[in-house]
Motif scaffolding. Sequence first.
Motif, short mmCIF file in Angstrom:
data_model
loop_
_atom_site.label_atom_id
_atom_site.label_comp_id
_atom_site.label_asym_id
_atom_site.label_seq_id
_atom_site.Cartn_x
_atom_site.Cartn_y
_atom_site.Cartn_z
N GLU A 380 10.99 108.39 3.65
CA GLU A 380 11.20 106.97 3.41
C GLU A 380 11.69 106.74 1.98
OE1 GLU A 380 11.42 102.88 4.23
OE2 GLU A 380 11.24 104.63 5.54
N ILE A 383 15.38 107.57 1.81
CA ILE A 383 16.21 106.51 2.37
C ILE A 383 16.37 105.37 1.38
CG2 ILE A 383 16.34 104.76 4.19
CD1 ILE A 383 14.89 106.78 6.04
N MET A 384 15.25 104.95 0.77
CA MET A 384 15.30 103.83 -0.17
C MET A 384 16.14 104.19 -1.40
SD MET A 384 11.35 102.55 0.18
CE MET A 384 11.53 101.21 -0.97
N VAL A 387 19.84 104.06 -0.49
CA VAL A 387 20.33 102.68 -0.38
C VAL A 387 20.59 102.11 -1.77
CG1 VAL A 387 19.70 100.34 0.32
CG2 VAL A 387 19.27 102.27 1.86
N ARG A 393 21.61 102.17 5.10
CA ARG A 393 20.24 102.50 5.51
C ARG A 393 20.20 103.16 6.88
NH1 ARG A 393 15.89 102.13 9.10
NH2 ARG A 393 13.96 102.26 7.91
N CYS A 396 21.69 106.69 6.80
CA CYS A 396 20.78 107.59 6.10
C CYS A 396 19.58 107.94 6.97
CB CYS A 396 20.33 106.93 4.80
SG CYS A 396 19.30 108.00 3.77
N HIS A 397 19.05 106.95 7.66
CA HIS A 397 17.92 107.18 8.56
C HIS A 397 18.26 108.24 9.60
CE1 HIS A 397 15.20 106.45 11.95
NE2 HIS A 397 14.34 105.97 11.05
#
Length: 482
Positions: A380, A383-384, A387, A393, A396-397
């Motif tokens: 997580e 991902i952040m 971004v 997002r 990337c997820h």
Amino acid sequence: MSTHDKYLTPLSSRYASKEMSELFSTRTRYSTWRKLWYNLAIAEKELGIKAITDEALEQLKANMIVTDQEIEDATKQEAIVRHDVMSHVHVYGITAPAAAGIIHLGATSCFVTDNADLIFLRDGIDILIPKLVNVINRLSDFALKHKDLPVLGWTHFQPAQLTTVGKRATLWIQELLWDLRNLRRARADIGLRGVKGTTGTQASFLTLFNGDHDKVEQLDERVVELLGFDYAYPCTGQTYSRKIDVDVLAPLASLGCTAHKFATDIRLLANLKEIEEPFESTQIGSSAMAYKRNPMRSERVCSLSRHLQSLFQDAASTASVQWFERTLDDSAIRRVSIPSAFLTADIVLSTMLNIVSGLVVYPKVIERRINSELPFMATENFIMAMVQKGGDRQECHEKVRVLSHQAAKVVKEEGGDNDLIERVKNDPYFAPIHAELATLLDPSTFVGRAPEQTEKFVKKTVAEALKGLEQHISSQEAQLSV
């Protein structure tokens, strides 16, 4: 007959402390009866009973500790009269002849049996509280020492977010604080049965004092004062309400729950090789497997804690089936369950104190386990961070999902190490955050406020709970019984 030729409860013969074993010993029981008779006689003489002489009181006081021979004599007498209290009245009267005619004056058997039991409940808790205080104190030191050490958390015994070793210890300590609160409440609530007579009406004492109600009340108050209690229960039958036993054994059973949970956690941690209980240099873990380091102390705590929890049911059942002013079906079971509960709680706390005084932490094992799971938990953060660098997002997820499943397959199907980080490093898509991976994977950033919570809890909550009990805290080495 040798003691080796008959059954002895291991609670007293193997595990319990000297002070708790002595409290529930035969000598203490019968000597306490004599103490009660002596103080009853003092109060009756002070209130004007002329038949009680100074010589009688002197002889009662001089022989308050029952001897081995007197116990044997009373046992023989009981075989004849089938009544334990009257057997001891008879023997005490022989020992203190000047008082033979006034021992037990106006009293019923429960004057000595029930008042003595209440003294034992009180004194038993007084033995337990210092031990509990020391368990809390030493475990609090452990929590502060390891408040910053990240460790993998578990929910459903599956890897979860990180916590710290110290924060986990606060979960154990908090329950112990509740046990301390419960024991202190129970201790404060214990009164005496006092002098209430055969069915609780004080009729015999009213006769003794020629109908003087004030003197009967003064007698009750004076005996309570002489025996060091704050009050007597205002209403009793022949016995004090057996609900008092419930109120005392309930916090002991609750302590058993706390101890079992703590010891189970230590056993699981020992299997994970993250934390172990003390293991002596000459200790043998297995008669066959010489390499083993079995958590025998924690296993003992679990075993006896289950017994401690079960004894509460004896008290609850007994209280619920009492008839009117009394019935004798409470007697035999209380002789077993009450001493057993205190002896067991004593052993549990002594063993816990030994454990918490020597817990061994293995940071490298803890670190290795974190490293095997942290990459999944950090996704997580990846991902952040992506971004923030301008990435999409959802895209990337999906990238993280694919790489995570590939890494999981290596771990689960091939028995390899978690290589998710290497996959992220080797994927050009994640190039914008390659330089930040070390920071994004720092375990200390995943523990939330665990260190702060731990320090505040110990320095505020624990300190407040132990205020006024500091005199019980000891640095003495915690010895383990056989």
